[in-house]
Write a protein that holds these residues in place. Structure first.
Motif, PDB file in Angstrom:
ATOM      1  N   CYS A  42     -36.594-123.148  -3.165  1.00 63.94           N
ATOM      2  CA  CYS A  42     -38.045-123.235  -3.183  1.00 63.94           C
ATOM      3  C   CYS A  42     -38.418-124.619  -2.666  1.00 63.94           C
ATOM      4  O   CYS A  42     -38.062-125.632  -3.260  1.00 63.94           O
ATOM      5  N   LEU A  43     -39.113-124.663  -1.525  1.00 59.67           N
ATOM      6  CA  LEU A  43     -39.463-125.950  -0.928  1.00 59.67           C
ATOM      7  C   LEU A  43     -40.676-126.602  -1.570  1.00 59.67           C
ATOM      8  O   LEU A  43     -40.780-127.820  -1.604  1.00 59.67           O
ATOM      9  N   GLU A  44     -41.605-125.796  -2.046  1.00 57.43           N
ATOM     10  CA  GLU A  44     -42.815-126.395  -2.618  1.00 57.43           C
ATOM     11  C   GLU A  44     -43.514-125.426  -3.556  1.00 57.43           C
ATOM     12  O   GLU A  44     -43.378-124.216  -3.425  1.00 57.43           O
ATOM     13  N   GLU A  45     -44.246-125.979  -4.498  1.00 55.55           N
ATOM     14  CA  GLU A  45     -45.050-125.214  -5.442  1.00 55.55           C
ATOM     15  C   GLU A  45     -46.445-125.819  -5.471  1.00 55.55           C
ATOM     16  O   GLU A  45     -46.600-127.037  -5.411  1.00 55.55           O
ATOM     17  N   TYR A  46     -47.440-124.951  -5.554  1.00 57.76           N
ATOM     18  CA  TYR A  46     -48.829-125.399  -5.614  1.00 57.76           C
ATOM     19  C   TYR A  46     -49.536-124.663  -6.740  1.00 57.76           C
ATOM     20  O   TYR A  46     -49.546-123.436  -6.767  1.00 57.76           O
ATOM     21  N   GLY A  47     -50.139-125.392  -7.648  1.00 61.25           N
ATOM     22  CA  GLY A  47     -50.930-124.778  -8.694  1.00 61.25           C
ATOM     23  C   GLY A  47     -52.254-124.315  -8.120  1.00 61.25           C
ATOM     24  O   GLY A  47     -52.878-125.036  -7.331  1.00 61.25           O
ATOM     25  N   ALA A  69     -56.921-131.259  -6.061  1.00 65.85           N
ATOM     26  CA  ALA A  69     -57.054-131.633  -4.651  1.00 65.85           C
ATOM     27  C   ALA A  69     -55.710-132.140  -4.135  1.00 65.85           C
ATOM     28  O   ALA A  69     -54.987-132.866  -4.838  1.00 65.85           O
ATOM     29  N   LEU A  70     -55.360-131.716  -2.931  1.00 67.24           N
ATOM     30  CA  LEU A  70     -54.110-132.152  -2.336  1.00 67.24           C
ATOM     31  C   LEU A  70     -54.275-133.557  -1.756  1.00 67.24           C
ATOM     32  O   LEU A  70     -55.260-133.827  -1.067  1.00 67.24           O
ATOM     33  N   ASP A  71     -53.306-134.436  -2.056  1.00 70.13           N
ATOM     34  CA  ASP A  71     -53.350-135.753  -1.425  1.00 70.13           C
ATOM     35  C   ASP A  71     -52.874-135.611   0.024  1.00 70.13           C
ATOM     36  O   ASP A  71     -52.527-134.507   0.462  1.00 70.13           O
ATOM     37  N   THR A  72     -52.850-136.685   0.765  1.00 66.68           N
ATOM     38  CA  THR A  72     -52.525-136.631   2.190  1.00 66.68           C
ATOM     39  C   THR A  72     -51.143-136.036   2.438  1.00 66.68           C
ATOM     40  O   THR A  72     -50.979-135.164   3.297  1.00 66.68           O
ATOM     41  N   THR A  73     -50.155-136.464   1.677  1.00 64.28           N
ATOM     42  CA  THR A  73     -48.793-135.957   1.854  1.00 64.28           C
ATOM     43  C   THR A  73     -48.713-134.474   1.494  1.00 64.28           C
ATOM     44  O   THR A  73     -48.095-133.689   2.217  1.00 64.28           O
ATOM     45  N   GLN A  74     -49.333-134.091   0.386  1.00 68.39           N
ATOM     46  CA  GLN A  74     -49.339-132.686  -0.007  1.00 68.39           C
ATOM     47  C   GLN A  74     -50.061-131.830   1.034  1.00 68.39           C
ATOM     48  O   GLN A  74     -49.626-130.729   1.346  1.00 68.39           O
ATOM     49  N   GLY A  92     -47.815-131.261   3.979  1.00 68.68           N
ATOM     50  CA  GLY A  92     -46.801-130.268   3.627  1.00 68.68           C
ATOM     51  C   GLY A  92     -47.376-128.866   3.593  1.00 68.68           C
ATOM     52  O   GLY A  92     -46.781-127.912   4.114  1.00 68.68           O
ATOM     53  N   TRP A  93     -48.551-128.709   2.989  1.00 63.50           N
ATOM     54  CA  TRP A  93     -49.224-127.416   2.923  1.00 63.50           C
ATOM     55  C   TRP A  93     -49.501-126.883   4.320  1.00 63.50           C
ATOM     56  O   TRP A  93     -49.197-125.744   4.637  1.00 63.50           O
ATOM     57  N   ASP A  94     -50.084-127.734   5.169  1.00 59.45           N
ATOM     58  CA  ASP A  94     -50.410-127.318   6.537  1.00 59.45           C
ATOM     59  C   ASP A  94     -49.155-126.917   7.307  1.00 59.45           C
ATOM     60  O   ASP A  94     -49.161-125.924   8.038  1.00 59.45           O
ATOM     61  N   PHE A  95     -48.079-127.671   7.110  1.00 62.66           N
ATOM     62  CA  PHE A  95     -46.814-127.345   7.780  1.00 62.66           C
ATOM     63  C   PHE A  95     -46.307-125.970   7.332  1.00 62.66           C
ATOM     64  O   PHE A  95     -45.927-125.143   8.160  1.00 62.66           O
ATOM     65  N   LEU A  96     -46.294-125.727   6.025  1.00 63.58           N
ATOM     66  CA  LEU A  96     -45.812-124.438   5.516  1.00 63.58           C
ATOM     67  C   LEU A  96     -46.704-123.294   5.971  1.00 63.58           C
ATOM     68  O   LEU A  96     -46.212-122.224   6.342  1.00 63.58           O
ATOM     69  N   MET A  97     -48.003-123.506   5.972  1.00 62.61           N
ATOM     70  CA  MET A  97     -48.931-122.464   6.421  1.00 62.61           C
ATOM     71  C   MET A  97     -48.712-122.134   7.895  1.00 62.61           C
ATOM     72  O   MET A  97     -48.794-120.980   8.296  1.00 62.61           O
ATOM     73  N   GLU A  98     -48.425-123.149   8.713  1.00 66.79           N
ATOM     74  CA  GLU A  98     -48.154-122.912  10.129  1.00 66.79           C
ATOM     75  C   GLU A  98     -46.787-122.272  10.332  1.00 66.79           C
ATOM     76  O   GLU A  98     -46.609-121.444  11.223  1.00 66.79           O
ATOM     77  N   THR A  99     -45.818-122.644   9.519  1.00 69.49           N
ATOM     78  CA  THR A  99     -44.463-122.113   9.639  1.00 69.49           C
ATOM     79  C   THR A  99     -44.421-120.643   9.238  1.00 69.49           C
ATOM     80  O   THR A  99     -43.893-119.803   9.959  1.00 69.49           O
ATOM     81  N   ASP A 100     -44.965-120.335   8.062  1.00 71.49           N
ATOM     82  CA  ASP A 100     -44.979-118.960   7.546  1.00 71.49           C
ATOM     83  C   ASP A 100     -45.879-118.941   6.315  1.00 71.49           C
ATOM     84  O   ASP A 100     -45.514-119.483   5.273  1.00 71.49           O
ATOM     85  N   PRO A 101     -47.059-118.339   6.413  1.00 74.83           N
ATOM     86  CA  PRO A 101     -48.013-118.389   5.298  1.00 74.83           C
ATOM     87  C   PRO A 101     -47.732-117.405   4.169  1.00 74.83           C
ATOM     88  O   PRO A 101     -48.645-116.978   3.472  1.00 74.83           O
TER      89      PRO A 101
END
Length: 108
Positions: A19-24, A46-51, A54-63
């Motif tokens: 599991c690469l990431e978890e988001y509440g 709220a997601l900080d800049t790093t989060q 990461g979120w944008d990368f995962l969404m672009e990779t495979d949502p």
């Protein structure tokens, strides 16, 4: 369950063991009379800049994420996540890892 409003967790899995990431998320799930599921939500915090990167990368990779509800001890429900410009998340059904569909999320 006719309605669930509360917190859940979106998990992004690279494979069955990682599991690469978890988001509440704050989520609202409803089920109509014919069993059609509808789900929307927002990030719980709220997601900080790093989060956000990461979120944008995962969404672009495979949502596709697994949504995990409190007290559940399984693989979660596989959903495709769409994010609107205002930050609203829409969760739509996705085939499970074995090719079957767990539940239906039919959102307007």
């Amino acid at each position: 369950m006719d309605r669930f409003v509360g917190q859940a967790r979106l998990e992004w899995w690279a494979n069955h063991a990682t599991c690469l990431e978890e988001y509440g998320i704050d989520i609202s799930v409803t089920v109509d009379a014919v069993g059609t599921w509808r789900a929307t939500g927002r990030h719980a915090d709220a997601l900080d800049t790093t989060q956000r990167e990461g979120w944008d990368f995962l969404m672009e990779t495979d949502p596709h994420f697994s949504v995990m509800f409190p007290g559940e001890h399984n693989d979660g429900i596989l959903v495709r996540v769409f994010e609107a410009e205002d930050g609203t998340l829409t969760l739509v059904e996705a085939p499970s890892r074995d090719g079957s569909v767990n539940i239906t999320f039919d959102l307007p």
